[in-house]
Design a protein around this motif. Structure first.
Motif, mmCIF file in Angstrom:
data_model
loop_
_atom_site.group_PDB
_atom_site.id
_atom_site.type_symbol
_atom_site.label_atom_id
_atom_site.label_comp_id
_atom_site.label_asym_id
_atom_site.label_seq_id
_atom_site.Cartn_x
_atom_site.Cartn_y
_atom_site.Cartn_z
ATOM 1 N N MET A 135 9.864 1.522 4.351
ATOM 2 C CA MET A 135 9.576 2.885 3.898
ATOM 3 C C MET A 135 9.134 3.729 5.079
ATOM 4 N N LYS A 136 9.577 4.971 5.102
ATOM 5 C CA LYS A 136 9.131 5.883 6.144
ATOM 6 C C LYS A 136 7.636 6.140 5.963
ATOM 7 N N PRO A 137 6.904 6.336 7.073
ATOM 8 C CA PRO A 137 5.457 6.587 6.971
ATOM 9 C C PRO A 137 5.107 7.745 6.032
ATOM 10 N N GLN A 138 5.865 8.835 6.061
ATOM 11 C CA GLN A 138 5.564 9.966 5.185
ATOM 12 C C GLN A 138 5.750 9.585 3.719
ATOM 13 N N ALA A 139 6.711 8.723 3.418
ATOM 14 C CA ALA A 139 6.917 8.276 2.045
ATOM 15 C C ALA A 139 5.717 7.466 1.557
ATOM 16 N N ILE A 140 5.161 6.648 2.436
ATOM 17 C CA ILE A 140 3.971 5.864 2.077
ATOM 18 C C ILE A 140 2.804 6.807 1.788
ATOM 19 N N HIS A 166 5.408 -6.141 5.728
ATOM 20 C CA HIS A 166 4.765 -6.090 7.044
ATOM 21 C C HIS A 166 3.405 -5.397 7.017
ATOM 22 N N GLY A 167 2.906 -5.044 5.844
ATOM 23 C CA GLY A 167 1.567 -4.477 5.720
ATOM 24 C C GLY A 167 1.469 -2.970 5.865
ATOM 25 N N ASN A 168 2.596 -2.279 5.842
ATOM 26 C CA ASN A 168 2.569 -0.825 6.061
ATOM 27 C C ASN A 168 1.701 -0.083 5.053
ATOM 28 N N VAL A 169 1.803 -0.443 3.784
ATOM 29 C CA VAL A 169 1.056 0.271 2.740
ATOM 30 C C VAL A 169 -0.439 0.001 2.856
ATOM 31 N N ILE A 170 -0.827 -1.253 3.044
ATOM 32 C CA ILE A 170 -2.257 -1.554 3.098
ATOM 33 C C ILE A 170 -2.908 -0.969 4.348
ATOM 34 N N ILE A 171 -2.176 -0.989 5.463
ATOM 35 C CA ILE A 171 -2.713 -0.404 6.693
ATOM 36 C C ILE A 171 -2.888 1.106 6.530
ATOM 37 N N ALA A 172 -1.882 1.769 5.969
ATOM 38 C CA ALA A 172 -1.973 3.225 5.763
ATOM 39 C C ALA A 172 -3.103 3.574 4.802
ATOM 40 N N ALA A 173 -3.287 2.781 3.750
ATOM 41 C CA ALA A 173 -4.334 3.069 2.764
ATOM 42 C C ALA A 173 -5.722 3.034 3.402
ATOM 43 N N VAL A 174 -5.947 2.069 4.280
ATOM 44 C CA VAL A 174 -7.254 1.946 4.935
ATOM 45 C C VAL A 174 -7.423 3.004 6.038
ATOM 46 N N LEU A 203 7.055 10.978 -9.424
ATOM 47 C CA LEU A 203 7.177 11.797 -8.234
ATOM 48 C C LEU A 203 8.433 11.347 -7.503
ATOM 49 N N THR A 204 9.284 12.267 -7.106
ATOM 50 C CA THR A 204 10.441 11.908 -6.296
ATOM 51 C C THR A 204 10.115 12.239 -4.853
ATOM 52 N N VAL A 205 10.199 11.221 -4.010
ATOM 53 C CA VAL A 205 9.864 11.371 -2.602
ATOM 54 C C VAL A 205 11.159 11.567 -1.817
ATOM 55 N N ALA A 206 11.282 12.707 -1.162
ATOM 56 C CA ALA A 206 12.461 12.976 -0.349
ATOM 57 C C ALA A 206 12.480 12.061 0.869
#
Length: 183
Positions: free
Chosen positions: A31-36, A58-66, A165-168
């Motif tokens: 997922m693109k960072p902006q989508a997360i 690879h942990g992108n969502v959990i890292i971004a959340a923190v 929500l639709t994410v472009a």
């Protein structure tokens, strides 16, 4: 025929047996960072939230959340050992190991630990989402927010408060919906 869906020796060695075994599984999607960020903003995360990402890759969502939202704790559950090791390394490189955890585990064997979750994110197949939603409904406390990306969880979705929500440009190939359910 099934192996044609997966490229590379690791993918064939890891994912083909999972698919054949019928285990809950989802394809690796970057997922693109902006989508997360868009997805997590739908949940209105705050400093007291505990997020579980089922199929955390690879942990992108959990890292971004923190990092971005300063949540109390983020837990990634990933069945693929290589992706889990990558997430573990990234968490340590970012200095987030006190609030980010990654576990090598089957998402359908998530135990009572998930009761602490205030937010759960997931990207798998529609049938997997249905099973996961049922499991979360029995384990999580009322008011837990569940975010599914791309696929609705199926026939049970009408039982829960929901938003879409639709994410472009969520992925390099286009836009995708995100579904928020409140248990």
């Amino acid at each position: 025929k099934l192996q044609a869906l997966f490229r590379g020796r690791h993918a064939r060695k890891t994912h083909v047996p999972l698919v054949k075994s019928g285990k809950i599984w989802g394809p690796p999607v970057w997922m693109k960072p902006q989508a997360i960020i868009d997805m997590l903003s739908l949940a209105k995360l705050g400093k007291d939230d505990v997020l579980y990402d089922l199929g955390s890759g690879h942990g992108n969502v959990i890292i971004a959340a923190v990092k971005r939202y300063g949540i109390k704790k983020a837990v990634g559950i990933e069945i693929d050992p290589l992706r889990n090791k990558t997430a573990f390394r990234r968490i340590h490189e970012e200095g987030l190991s006190s609030r980010c955890i990654c576990r090598e585990h089957d998402v359908m064997r998530v135990d009572s630990d998930i009761r602490e979750a205030t937010v759960v994110t997931c990207f798998m197949s529609p049938n997997a989402h249905k099973e996961i939603l049922l499991k979360l409904h029995s384990l999580c406390k009322k008011g837990t927010k569940v975010l599914f990306y791309v696929f609705k969880p199926g026939v049970l979705s009408h039982l829960f408060v929901s938003q879409k929500l639709t994410v472009a440009h969520m992925t390099p190939t286009g836009s995708s919906p995100i579904f928020l359910y409140i248990l």
